[in-house]
Motif scaffolding. Structure first.
Motif, PDB file in Angstrom:
ATOM      1  N   GLU A 108       0.852  -1.177   0.056  1.00 31.40           N
ATOM      2  CA  GLU A 108       0.177  -0.115   0.073  1.00 31.40           C
ATOM      3  C   GLU A 108       0.853   1.158   0.047  1.00 31.40           C
ATOM      4  O   GLU A 108       1.813   1.095   0.600  1.00 31.40           O
ATOM      5  CB  GLU A 108      -0.900  -0.077   1.135  1.00 31.40           C
ATOM      6  N   PRO A 109       0.476   2.309  -0.741  1.00 40.62           N
ATOM      7  CA  PRO A 109       1.320   3.412  -0.671  1.00 40.62           C
ATOM      8  C   PRO A 109       1.772   4.099   0.554  1.00 40.62           C
ATOM      9  O   PRO A 109       2.795   4.869   0.802  1.00 40.62           O
ATOM     10  CB  PRO A 109       0.638   4.313  -1.614  1.00 40.62           C
ATOM     11  N   PHE A 110       0.944   4.036   1.446  1.00 41.89           N
ATOM     12  CA  PHE A 110       0.908   4.768   2.903  1.00 41.89           C
ATOM     13  C   PHE A 110       2.241   4.172   3.402  1.00 41.89           C
ATOM     14  O   PHE A 110       3.202   4.709   3.911  1.00 41.89           O
ATOM     15  CB  PHE A 110      -0.046   4.636   3.725  1.00 41.89           C
ATOM     16  N   HIS A 111       2.271   2.422   3.519  1.00 42.55           N
ATOM     17  CA  HIS A 111       3.300   2.077   3.932  1.00 42.55           C
ATOM     18  C   HIS A 111       4.960   2.536   3.453  1.00 42.55           C
ATOM     19  O   HIS A 111       5.577   2.571   4.308  1.00 42.55           O
ATOM     20  CB  HIS A 111       3.329   0.329   3.810  1.00 42.55           C
ATOM     21  N   ILE A 112       4.715   2.359   1.980  1.00 40.10           N
ATOM     22  CA  ILE A 112       6.064   2.909   1.208  1.00 40.10           C
ATOM     23  C   ILE A 112       6.607   4.276   1.745  1.00 40.10           C
ATOM     24  O   ILE A 112       7.551   4.518   1.814  1.00 40.10           O
ATOM     25  CB  ILE A 112       5.708   2.554  -0.203  1.00 40.10           C
ATOM     26  N   GLN A 163       2.166   8.460  -7.469  1.00 42.59           N
ATOM     27  CA  GLN A 163       1.333   9.832  -7.300  1.00 42.59           C
ATOM     28  C   GLN A 163       1.325  10.038  -5.607  1.00 42.59           C
ATOM     29  O   GLN A 163       1.294  11.068  -5.050  1.00 42.59           O
ATOM     30  CB  GLN A 163       0.200   9.875  -7.965  1.00 42.59           C
ATOM     31  N   VAL A 164       0.510   8.942  -5.226  1.00 46.90           N
ATOM     32  CA  VAL A 164       0.348   8.815  -3.725  1.00 46.90           C
ATOM     33  C   VAL A 164       1.363   8.814  -2.713  1.00 46.90           C
ATOM     34  O   VAL A 164       1.582   9.805  -1.816  1.00 46.90           O
ATOM     35  CB  VAL A 164      -0.924   7.557  -3.332  1.00 46.90           C
ATOM     36  N   VAL A 165       2.245   8.154  -3.272  1.00 42.19           N
ATOM     37  CA  VAL A 165       3.538   8.326  -2.217  1.00 42.19           C
ATOM     38  C   VAL A 165       4.306   9.760  -2.326  1.00 42.19           C
ATOM     39  O   VAL A 165       4.561  10.170  -1.220  1.00 42.19           O
ATOM     40  CB  VAL A 165       4.370   7.044  -2.672  1.00 42.19           C
ATOM     41  N   THR A 166       4.574  10.241  -3.443  1.00 39.16           N
ATOM     42  CA  THR A 166       5.273  11.616  -3.549  1.00 39.16           C
ATOM     43  C   THR A 166       4.152  12.749  -2.840  1.00 39.16           C
ATOM     44  O   THR A 166       4.637  13.487  -2.094  1.00 39.16           O
ATOM     45  CB  THR A 166       5.534  12.051  -4.802  1.00 39.16           C
ATOM     46  N   GLY A 167       2.801  12.406  -2.955  1.00 36.01           N
ATOM     47  CA  GLY A 167       1.885  13.406  -2.457  1.00 36.01           C
ATOM     48  C   GLY A 167       1.973  13.268  -0.724  1.00 36.01           C
ATOM     49  O   GLY A 167       1.964  14.185  -0.268  1.00 36.01           O
ATOM     50  N   LEU A 168       2.102  12.071  -0.506  1.00 39.43           N
ATOM     51  CA  LEU A 168       2.167  11.953   1.132  1.00 39.43           C
ATOM     52  C   LEU A 168       3.837  12.274   1.640  1.00 39.43           C
ATOM     53  O   LEU A 168       3.606  13.005   2.575  1.00 39.43           O
ATOM     54  CB  LEU A 168       2.160  10.461   1.424  1.00 39.43           C
ATOM     55  N   VAL A 194      -3.059  17.841   3.794  1.00 37.11           N
ATOM     56  CA  VAL A 194      -3.748  16.763   3.840  1.00 37.11           C
ATOM     57  C   VAL A 194      -4.068  16.275   2.250  1.00 37.11           C
ATOM     58  O   VAL A 194      -4.510  16.935   1.608  1.00 37.11           O
ATOM     59  CB  VAL A 194      -5.176  16.671   4.650  1.00 37.11           C
ATOM     60  N   LEU A 195      -3.371  14.949   1.997  1.00 36.52           N
ATOM     61  CA  LEU A 195      -3.765  14.522   0.540  1.00 36.52           C
ATOM     62  C   LEU A 195      -5.060  14.481   0.027  1.00 36.52           C
ATOM     63  O   LEU A 195      -5.243  14.978  -1.008  1.00 36.52           O
ATOM     64  CB  LEU A 195      -2.698  13.320   0.533  1.00 36.52           C
ATOM     65  N   ASN A 196      -5.713  13.899   0.872  1.00 37.76           N
ATOM     66  CA  ASN A 196      -7.221  13.572   0.338  1.00 37.76           C
ATOM     67  C   ASN A 196      -7.241  12.896  -0.924  1.00 37.76           C
ATOM     68  O   ASN A 196      -7.897  13.435  -1.900  1.00 37.76           O
ATOM     69  CB  ASN A 196      -7.993  14.605   0.369  1.00 37.76           C
ATOM     70  N   HIS A 197      -6.457  11.934  -1.450  1.00 39.92           N
ATOM     71  CA  HIS A 197      -6.398  11.232  -2.568  1.00 39.92           C
ATOM     72  C   HIS A 197      -7.500  10.310  -2.653  1.00 39.92           C
ATOM     73  O   HIS A 197      -7.976   9.421  -1.915  1.00 39.92           O
ATOM     74  CB  HIS A 197      -5.092  10.503  -2.599  1.00 39.92           C
ATOM     75  N   ALA A 203      -7.427   5.105  -2.043  1.00 36.29           N
ATOM     76  CA  ALA A 203      -8.090   6.450  -1.313  1.00 36.29           C
ATOM     77  C   ALA A 203      -7.559   6.481  -0.084  1.00 36.29           C
ATOM     78  O   ALA A 203      -7.345   5.662   0.741  1.00 36.29           O
ATOM     79  CB  ALA A 203      -9.541   5.814  -0.968  1.00 36.29           C
ATOM     80  N   VAL A 204      -6.754   7.608  -0.153  1.00 34.26           N
ATOM     81  CA  VAL A 204      -5.544   7.885   0.941  1.00 34.26           C
ATOM     82  C   VAL A 204      -5.611   9.275   1.541  1.00 34.26           C
ATOM     83  O   VAL A 204      -5.626  10.416   0.559  1.00 34.26           O
ATOM     84  CB  VAL A 204      -4.173   7.748   0.471  1.00 34.26           C
ATOM     85  N   ARG A 205      -6.173   9.372   2.684  1.00 34.94           N
ATOM     86  CA  ARG A 205      -6.580  10.641   3.140  1.00 34.94           C
ATOM     87  C   ARG A 205      -4.912  11.275   3.734  1.00 34.94           C
ATOM     88  O   ARG A 205      -4.838  12.553   3.418  1.00 34.94           O
ATOM     89  CB  ARG A 205      -7.245  10.580   4.543  1.00 34.94           C
ATOM     90  N   GLY A 206      -4.194  10.729   4.479  1.00 35.94           N
ATOM     91  CA  GLY A 206      -3.085  11.436   5.087  1.00 35.94           C
ATOM     92  C   GLY A 206      -3.583  12.275   5.850  1.00 35.94           C
ATOM     93  O   GLY A 206      -4.481  12.237   6.645  1.00 35.94           O
ATOM     94  N   PRO A 207      -2.280  12.801   6.808  1.00 34.73           N
ATOM     95  CA  PRO A 207      -1.154  13.447   6.085  1.00 34.73           C
ATOM     96  C   PRO A 207      -0.304  12.155   6.423  1.00 34.73           C
ATOM     97  O   PRO A 207      -0.795  11.480   7.325  1.00 34.73           O
ATOM     98  CB  PRO A 207      -0.761  14.684   6.851  1.00 34.73           C
ATOM     99  N   LEU A 208       1.037  12.014   6.077  1.00 39.61           N
ATOM    100  CA  LEU A 208       1.874  11.074   6.455  1.00 39.61           C
ATOM    101  C   LEU A 208       2.566  11.488   7.759  1.00 39.61           C
ATOM    102  O   LEU A 208       2.465  12.609   8.234  1.00 39.61           O
ATOM    103  CB  LEU A 208       3.233  11.209   5.641  1.00 39.61           C
ATOM    104  N   ASN A 209       2.418  10.272   8.706  1.00 35.09           N
ATOM    105  CA  ASN A 209       3.003  10.789  10.114  1.00 35.09           C
ATOM    106  C   ASN A 209       4.593  10.466  10.253  1.00 35.09           C
ATOM    107  O   ASN A 209       5.238  10.076  11.125  1.00 35.09           O
ATOM    108  CB  ASN A 209       2.516   9.622  10.969  1.00 35.09           C
ATOM    109  N   VAL A 210       5.182  11.270   9.151  1.00 37.82           N
ATOM    110  CA  VAL A 210       6.593  11.331   9.277  1.00 37.82           C
ATOM    111  C   VAL A 210       6.799  12.669   8.726  1.00 37.82           C
ATOM    112  O   VAL A 210       6.302  13.132   7.738  1.00 37.82           O
ATOM    113  CB  VAL A 210       7.418  10.358   8.361  1.00 37.82           C
TER     114      VAL A 210
END
Ligand SMILES: Cc1cc2nc3c(=O)[nH]c(=O)nc-3n(C[C@H](O)[C@H](O)[C@H](O)COP(=O)(O)O)c2cc1C
Length: 464
Positions: A108-112, A163-168, A194-197, A203-210
C-alpha cells in the motif's frame, strides 16, 4: 558531442554476487543473504570508493518454485527485507546512498511513503526507492491472490501509487515543525497538507506521520524498460536502472527515455540512466578469463535452465533439448523488456538453450565484460562519452571479491581519466547524484526553471 561531468556509480548487491553460481566460489560468504556484517562490509567498501549508492533488489517470495533447481541457488531464497537491512547499514555508514526495491503491486502506498521517509531521516538524506511492479509472478501467492495482475494493470496501479507516495511525502512543508516549547505550538497548522487522494486504485487521506524528508522526497528509481516502464520513468523517476547488451542498444534507450521527459516539463538532467554492468576484473586479461572460467564451471545445468526460464518470464523449457535452439515463446506477463532482450540475443548469436543460459549466468542479460582495469574503463568511458549512460549500476559477479576488484583496480583508472569523483560533492544522495531539491508545492521554488522534479509537484488540498 564531447561530454562534461562525471559518471555516477551504484553498487547493485546480490547477496553472494550476481553470477548464478557465485555462492559456491571459494571466497563467497555462503550465508550472505542473512549475514548483516557481510552487508556492512560491502557498504563500507563502496563508500570508501565514493560510490553514489548501494542498491538491494527484492522479491516477496522464494522465486524458484522448482525444488530441484531452487535447492541449488542462493539468490531470492532467504534474504533480509531490504528496508530493514538498509536502516541498519545507515547507522554504520555516513555518505553512501541507500536504495531498495519495494513493489507497488503487493504494498500500500502509505506503507512505502512512511518507510522510505523514515529511512531518509535515519540516514540523514540518503534514501532511494526503486519502484518495481514485481518481476516475480509467484509473489501473488503470498498476497492472497491466485495470479499476478496483468502487466498493463500493474503499471496503471504503479503510476497512481507513485502519485500517492510523492503526495504523502509533501504532507508537511520543510519548516512545518516549530516544536516551540515556549508557546506550546508543535507545528504550524497551515504547513500541514492533507492529501485526500481518491483514485481508481487508492483512497488515502493522509497526512503522512513522518516529517518531510531531509531530501524533500527520497530519490525515486525505476527499473522497468518496457513501453509502459519507460513512460512511467519519464513521468516520475529520477534514476533508471536498465539492462542493455550493446552500446547501440543502450544509446537508443537513453535517447528514447530522455526524449520523453519534455512531455512532463522535465529537463534531461533530472533523470540519470544507469545501465547494469557486471565486470570481471583481472590484473591481466588471462587472470580475468580464468576467474570467469572458474565461475562458469560451477553452474549446475538445472540452475542454468531455471534461471533462463525465470528471466524469460516463467516459460517451461524442460521439453526442449539443451543443445537445440530457443523455441518460439508466448509474450510474458512478467518482465517484458528482459524477455525481448534475451530472445533478440539468442536469435542474433544463434545460441542454443545451453549457450544462452551460460551467457546470462553472470548477469541475467545485463552487460557482462571482463579484462584488465584499463579494458573495463575503456568500455565504461565509451558508454558514458557516447551518451549511452549517465553512470553504471555495477553488478559484481562475486562478493566481496568482485566489488573489491572494481574498487581497487577500476575506480582508480576512472579517476585517472577524471570520469569519477575524488570526494562526495554533497551530503545527500540527491546532491551527489546532481538531482534538484524537490521544493514543496506550497513553497515558492527558488530553483531555476527546469529544476523542479518534473511531473510530481502538483497542488494538493491544503488542510482539508
Ligand atoms: C537493475 C534492475 C533491478 C531490478 N530489481 C527488481 C527487484 O528488485 N524486484 C523486482 O520485482 N523487479 C526488479 N526489476 C524488474 C523491473 O523492476 C520490472 O519489474 C521488470 O523489468 C518488468 O518491467 P518491464 O516489463 O517494464 O521491463 C529490476 C530490473 C532491473 C533492470
Amino acid at each position: 558531442m564531447a561530454r562534461h561531468g562525471q559518471s555516477k556509480l551504484n553498487a547493485f548487491l546480490h547477496p553472494t554476487g550476481h553470477h548464478v553460481a557465485a555462492w559456491r566460489h571459494p571466497r563467497a560468504q555462503a550465508d550472505a543473504g542473512v549475514n548483516f556484517d557481510h552487508y556492512v562490509e560491502l557498504a563500507r567498501t563502496a563508500e570508501r570508493a565514493k560510490f553514489d549508492a548501494i542498491f538491494l533488489a527484492d522479491s516477496a517470495a522464494v522465486r524458484d518454485q522448482n525444488i530441484e533447481s531452487a535447492s541449488r541457488v542462493a539468490r531470492y531464497v532467504v534474504h533480509f527485507e531490504p528496508i530493514t537491512l538498509l536502516s541498519g547499514i545507515a547507522a554504520a555508514t555516513r555518505h553512501i546512498g541507500l536504495i531498495a526495491t519495494a513493489t507497488t503491486t503487493y504494498n500500500e502506498p502509505f506503507h512505502i511513503a512512511r518507510k522510505f521517509a523514515s529511512l531518509d531521516h535515519i540516514s540523514k538524506g540518503r534514501a532511494g526507492w526503486n519502484l518495481a511492479t514485481s518481476a516475480g509472478e509467484v509473489e501473488a501467492f503470498n498476497f492472497s491472490r491466485t495470479a499476478h495482475p496483468a502487466h498493463a494493470d500493474r503499471y496503471d496501479r504503479a503510476r497512481e501509487f507513485a502519485q500517492v507516495v510523492t503526495g504523502l511525502w509533501d504532507s508537511w512543508e520543510d519548516d512545518a515543525f516549530l516544536r516551540d516549547k515556549e508557546s506550546g505550538l508543535y507545528f504550524e497548522p497551515s504547513k500541514q497538507h492533507v492529501l485526500n487522494h481518491s483514485g481508481p486504485h487508492f483512497a488515502v487521506r493522509g497526512p503522512l506521520n513522518v516529517a518531510r524528508a531531509p531530501q524533500g522526497r527520497p530519490v525515486l528509481v525505476q527499473a522497468g524498460s518496457s513501453e509502459a516502464g519507460k513512460e512511467l520513468a519519464a513521468e516520475t523517476a529520477e534514476v533508471i536502472f536498465t539492462a542493455a547488451q550493446t552500446l547501440e542498444e543502450a544509446q537508443a534507450f537513453y535517447t528514447d527515455v530522455k526524449g520523453r521527459l519534455s512531455r512532463y516539463g522535465r529537463h534531461a538532467d533530472t533523470l540519470k540512466i544507469l545501465p547494469g554492468v557486471s565486470p570481471i576484473v583481472g590484473r591481466t586479461r588471462d587472470e580475468a578469463e580464468a576467474k570467469f572460467a572458474e565461475l562458469q564451471e560451477l553452474i549446475h545445468p538445472a540452475v542454468g535452465l531455471s534461471l533462463l526460464s525465470q528471466m524469460l518470464g516463467g516459460v517451461d523449457l524442460s521439453g526442449h533439448p539443451l543443445d537445440g535452439p530457443l523455441p518460439e515463446l508466448p509474450e510474458t506477463n512478467a518482465a517484458k523488456s528482459r524477455q525481448k532482450l534475451l530472445v533478440d540475443l539468442a536469435r542474433r548469436e544463434g545460441f542454443s538453450i545451453r549457450q544462452l543460459y551460460q551467457w546470462i549466468a553472470g548477469a541475467r542479460g545485463h552487460w557482462a565484460i571482463r579484462g584488465t582495469a584499463k579494458d573495463i574503463a575503456d568500455q565504461l568511458e565509451a558508454w558514458f562519452e557516447g551518451h549511452a549512460a549517465d553512470g553504471f549500476n555495477v553488478m559484481p559477479p562475486t562478493l566481496p571479491g568482485g566489488l573489491d576488484d572494481f574498487v581497487d583496480l577500476v575506480v582508480p583508472e576512472l579517476r585517472r581519466r577524471k570520469l569519477f569523483r575524488e570526494e562526495y560533492e554533497g551530503r545527500t544522495l540527491r546532491e551527489n547524484l546532481g538531482l534538484p531539491y524537490p521544493h514543496h508545492p506550497a513553497a515558492k521554488p527558488s530553483a531555476p526553471p527546469g529544476c523542479e522534479v518534473g511531473g510530481q509537484a502538483r497542488p494538493i488540498a491544503a488542510n482539508g
